[in-house]
Each structure stands twice: as structure tokens, then as C-alpha cells.
Design a protein around this motif. Structure first.
Motif, PDB file in Angstrom:
ATOM      1  N   ILE A  34      13.714   8.814 -12.008  1.00 18.42           N
ATOM      2  CA  ILE A  34      12.907   7.585 -11.934  1.00 18.42           C
ATOM      3  C   ILE A  34      13.805   6.352 -11.985  1.00 18.42           C
ATOM      4  O   ILE A  34      13.673   5.437 -11.175  1.00 18.42           O
ATOM      5  CB  ILE A  34      11.871   7.547 -13.085  1.00 18.42           C
TER       6      ILE A  34
ATOM      7  N   ILE B 191       9.271   5.328  -2.395  1.00 23.98           N
ATOM      8  CA  ILE B 191       8.092   5.185  -3.261  1.00 23.98           C
ATOM      9  C   ILE B 191       7.142   6.364  -3.064  1.00 23.98           C
ATOM     10  O   ILE B 191       6.711   7.001  -4.029  1.00 23.98           O
ATOM     11  CB  ILE B 191       7.365   3.846  -2.989  1.00 23.98           C
TER      12      ILE B 191
ATOM     13  N   TYR C 222       8.038   8.419  -6.300  1.00 22.28           N
ATOM     14  CA  TYR C 222       7.120   7.884  -7.312  1.00 22.28           C
ATOM     15  C   TYR C 222       5.721   8.466  -7.146  1.00 22.28           C
ATOM     16  O   TYR C 222       5.030   8.727  -8.117  1.00 22.28           O
ATOM     17  CB  TYR C 222       7.085   6.359  -7.249  1.00 22.28           C
TER      18      TYR C 222
ATOM     19  N   VAL D 183       5.243   5.129 -13.388  1.00 21.00           N
ATOM     20  CA  VAL D 183       5.698   6.499 -13.161  1.00 21.00           C
ATOM     21  C   VAL D 183       6.253   7.091 -14.467  1.00 21.00           C
ATOM     22  O   VAL D 183       6.157   8.290 -14.706  1.00 21.00           O
ATOM     23  CB  VAL D 183       6.700   6.569 -11.976  1.00 21.00           C
TER      24      VAL D 183
ATOM     25  N   HIS E 234       1.051   2.754  -7.331  1.00 27.96           N
ATOM     26  CA  HIS E 234       2.210   2.835  -6.441  1.00 27.96           C
ATOM     27  C   HIS E 234       1.838   2.393  -5.031  1.00 27.96           C
ATOM     28  O   HIS E 234       2.634   1.786  -4.326  1.00 27.96           O
ATOM     29  CB  HIS E 234       2.767   4.257  -6.386  1.00 27.96           C
TER      30      HIS E 234
ATOM     31  N   SER F 154       5.853  -0.539 -11.266  1.00 26.71           N
ATOM     32  CA  SER F 154       5.759   0.784 -10.666  1.00 26.71           C
ATOM     33  C   SER F 154       6.594   1.776 -11.467  1.00 26.71           C
ATOM     34  O   SER F 154       6.213   2.932 -11.652  1.00 26.71           O
ATOM     35  CB  SER F 154       6.266   0.731  -9.228  1.00 26.71           C
ATOM     36  N   VAL F 155       7.752   1.296 -11.938  1.00 23.96           N
ATOM     37  CA  VAL F 155       8.619   2.158 -12.751  1.00 23.96           C
ATOM     38  C   VAL F 155       7.933   2.512 -14.062  1.00 23.96           C
ATOM     39  O   VAL F 155       7.874   3.681 -14.453  1.00 23.96           O
ATOM     40  CB  VAL F 155       9.976   1.468 -13.015  1.00 23.96           C
TER      41      VAL F 155
END
Lengths: 119, 291
Positions: free
Chosen positions: A26, A72, A76, B96, B275, B92-93
């Protein structure tokens, strides 16, 4: 159905050790996305001064954007590790769309003049 | 993370409580929704591309429009939108990371990362509101929109069938700069500067514009403003609903709903949505602000 009492089996689980690896991935991805964005903004501000042709700048932007989109979606949103059937269900419509958009640019817009010069 | 169960095609497609896609119903439907929702955004951006290409000669450059930065009064092209992009990537990080923590059944970590995701989303929506405010409000100097008619200019007489925006070169408003690339037929000169009698002749027909709305835009073609409001507005609505969904899931995590359920798949589902919102912004950022 007698299966209704079975525990739900589609939720993903992983161990602490796997978690460490996933978190590393990540953060690696974060640096990649940040680097791409930094390159885009810098290029947008200095391309005139360093004298690159606008067309190549534009193409670079589009390629970098598609790269970011890939990272992404694949990492993700985890699509890279889903089943092939699910991957295809999401991706294949966009392949058709991409072909259609290119067709429109080539045939409908005045970009065809540019295309004539290119080929 | 993915399941390692061996199945042959017969059991896979027999419908016997099996998912051929190896994903739960909710997650699958979220994917299908996002797939179709992305098509709407593609439609908007394609339409934007077409009009932008049509009015290429008089289309404003984003780096000349979005130059404000909070508490700094100088010209800062693209800096603020770059920061907004960074905030959205960052959220977004954290999202996740929340999904990852959920798959380890680590409730406290999910709470922490969901919290930061909600905060990041709120900052982004706030930034968009701030940017809209400055775009609508415009500059103190404003601009001059030429009326429809025939003009006699150094390049000859031209008929003008659409509103062209002239920018003032200085505060005293005695020099007007026109993006005359297409009309003058001279591709090498990007702008035409008007002073004195020529300027007086032009100012007789038209009106002063300040800021932007759906019909007038001091920065250039009105369609630029229309697309800006529509595309960033539609994206902003997605971010806002994403923040609400994330907040609901955050509260559920706090109450231990998913701990009782035995899995945090709901965090994964809102994660997919979040996302997606980031993904759309990646494209909006490129096609609206950079290209």
C-alpha cells in the motif's frame, strides 16, 4: 436452501504476517502515485520553458493518467487479485469504449488532419 | 487474501451457494455500479473534449484560471488543485489501510483509518467549495465580453458570432487583450492587443463580466464554466455521498457491528466506492486542469 446457515465465505481475511506485506505494498503504491502526480504538475508548469512540444506533453499526461488509473484499480481496488471472470466483466466494456473513442477522434473530429500527417 | 478453493466448472455454475466471481453479492454489485458510473463520467469528459477541441483557439488555460491559494495573495497556478489531488490520494491510502485492517479483524485500526478517510474527504469537499467560490466570484478587474457583430480590427474586418472574452492588461483598463487566434486567421499571434480608438470601437458593443456562471465567464468561453460546474459538481456530489457512506460505516465499526458479523466486508465495499471517486478525480485532474 439449507445452506443459509453456513457462515459467509466470500469475505477476505488474512493473517498479521500477510498484513505487514500488504501494508508495505500500500505504501509503495502511495509513493508511486505521489511521484506520478508530482511529475504531472511539474511538467504542466515548466513545459513551455524547457521547450517540449505540446503534443508530447499531452500524450505524456494521458499515459501517466492511465498508469495511475491502473495502479489504483489493480492494487487499491484489488482487481488484480480477483477472479479472471470478474476482471473481464469490468475491463472488457472499457476496451470497447476505448476503441469507440479512438474511432470518433479519427473520423469525426478535425484531428483527422493531424492523423493524416501522422500516418 | 483471495480464496484458495478448488472448484470445477460444474460446481461453479451449479448455483449451489457459489459465486462464479468468487466475490460476495454486495461487492459484486458495487463493482457493476462503479463500472456503469464510470461510463457517465467518460461521457462528460468526452463531451468536454469535443467542445474544447471545437473552441480550441479561445479556450481558457486552467493554469490561468485557478491561481488562488488560501492566505497567499500571489499567483499560484495549479498549486491548490495539486494539493487537493494529494489529499484525495492520501485519503485513498487511509481507506485501503482500513480495508487491510478489517481483513485482520483489527477493530481499532479500522476505526483510526476510517476516521482519517472521512477527514480527508471533508477537506477535499471544502476545497472544492472554496475553488467554486473563487471561480464564481472572479477577479476585481473582471473582463470584457464582446457582443455579436462586425468589428474593424488591425487584421481587417471580422464578423463575430459568439461572445469573445477580452482581458484587461492593466488596472487602468486602457489596453484590452483578445484571444484572436482563430478569428484573425493568423495562427502565429495568439493575442491581439487593442488600444485607443480601436478599443473604443470594440467597447461600444458588449458588456463587462465579473466571475463565472452558466451564461458568462470572465476567464473565457462560457462552456468552460458550464463543464467546470457540471463535471466537478458531479464529482463533488460523489465525494460528498462517499463521505456520508464512510461516516455511516465508521459509526458501525465503532458500534462493533462488523465485529459481530465476523467480517468487515462493508468497509471493503465503501472502500471500492472511495477509490472510484479518487480514480475519477485522476481523470478530471488531467483533462480539466493539465491538458
Amino acid at each position: 436452501m439449507e445452506h443459509s446457515n453456513e457462515p459467509y465465505k466470500y469475505a477476505a481475511h488474512h493473517s498479521k504476517e500477510e498484513g505487514i506485506k500488504i501494508r508495505k505494498m500500500i505504501w509503495n503504491m502511495f509513493w508511486v502515485l505521489l511521484a506520478i502526480t508530482a511529475v504531472e504538475v511539474t511538467l504542466g508548469l515548466i513545459w513551455k520553458e524547457i521547450g517540449i512540444a505540446w503534443l508530447s506533453v499531452k500524450m505524456t499526461f494521458i499515459i501517466l493518467t492511465l498508469a495511475k488509473a491502473y495502479f489504483i484499480v489493480a492494487y487499491y481496488m484489488h482487481l488484480k487479485h480477483e477472479k479472471t471472470s470478474l476482471q473481464n466483466t469490468i475491463i472488457v466494456p472499457y476496451i470497447f469504449l476505448g476503441v469507440y473513442l479512438i474511432y470518433m477522434i479519427v473520423t469525426e473530429a478535425t484531428y483527422s488532419e493531424f492523423m493524416d500527417k501522422l500516418f | 487474501m483471495s480464496q484458495t478453493e478448488v472448484v470445477d466448472s460444474k460446481t461453479t455454475w451449479a448455483g449451489d451457494n457459489n459465486s462464479p466471481f468468487g466475490a460476495g453479492y454486495g461487492k459484486l454489485m458495487m463493482w457493476f455500479f462503479l463500472m456503469s458510473d464510470a461510463l457517465s463520467f467518460t461521457g462528460f469528459l468526452a463531451a468536454y473534449g469535443f467542445y474544447r477541441h471545437d473552441y480550441n483557439a479561445i479556450w481558457p488555460t486552467a493554469e490561468n484560471v485557478f491561481t488562488h491559494f488560501p492566505f497567499i495573495h500571489s499567483h499560484q497556478p495549479l498549486l491548490y488543485v495539486a494539493m487537493m489531488t494529494f489529499i484525495l490520494i492520501m485519503s485513498s491510502v487511509t481507506m485501503v489501510l482500513a480495508v487491510e485492517a478489517g481483513q485482520r479483524m483489527d477493530k481499532n485500526a479500522v476505526v483510526k483509518w476510517m476516521f482519517w478517510t472521512v477527514i480527508g474527504g471533508l477537506i477535499f469537499v471544502g476545497s472544492q467549495a472554496w475553488e467554486w467560490y473563487h471561480f464564481i466570484h472572479g477577479t476585481e478587474l473582471g473582463a470584457f465580453e464582446l457582443g455579436i457583430g462586425t468589428y474593424t480590427l488591425p487584421n481587417g474586418s471580422v464578423e463575430q458570432t459568439q461572445g469573445i472574452i477580452g482581458r484587461w492588461v492593466n488596472d487602468s483598463k486602457d489596453v484590452l487583450m483578445l484571444p484572436w487566434r482563430s478569428v484573425a486567421g493568423d495562427i502565429t499571434s495568439e493575442y491581439l492587443t487593442l488600444t485607443g480608438d480601436e478599443l473604443k470601437n470594440v467597447l461600444a458593443n458588449g458588456e463587462a463580466v465579473y466571475g463565472a456562471n452558466l451564461t458568462h465567464n470572465e476567464y473565457g468561453h462560457p462552456l468552460f464554466a458550464d463543464f467546470f460546474f457540471f463535471i466537478t459538481g458531479f464529482h463533488g456530489t460523489h465525494v460528498f455521498s462517499g463521505v456520508i457512506l464512510n461516516f455511516i460505516v465508521f459509526v458501525n465499526v465503532l458500534m462493533g457491528t462488523y465485529e459481530k458479523r465476523g467480517h468487515y466486508e462493508m468497509v471493503e465495499k465503501v472502500g471500492l466506492y472511495w477509490h472510484f471517486v479518487d480514480l475519477v478525480w485522476v481523470f478530471v485532474f488531467t483533462f480539466f486542469y493539465l491538458v
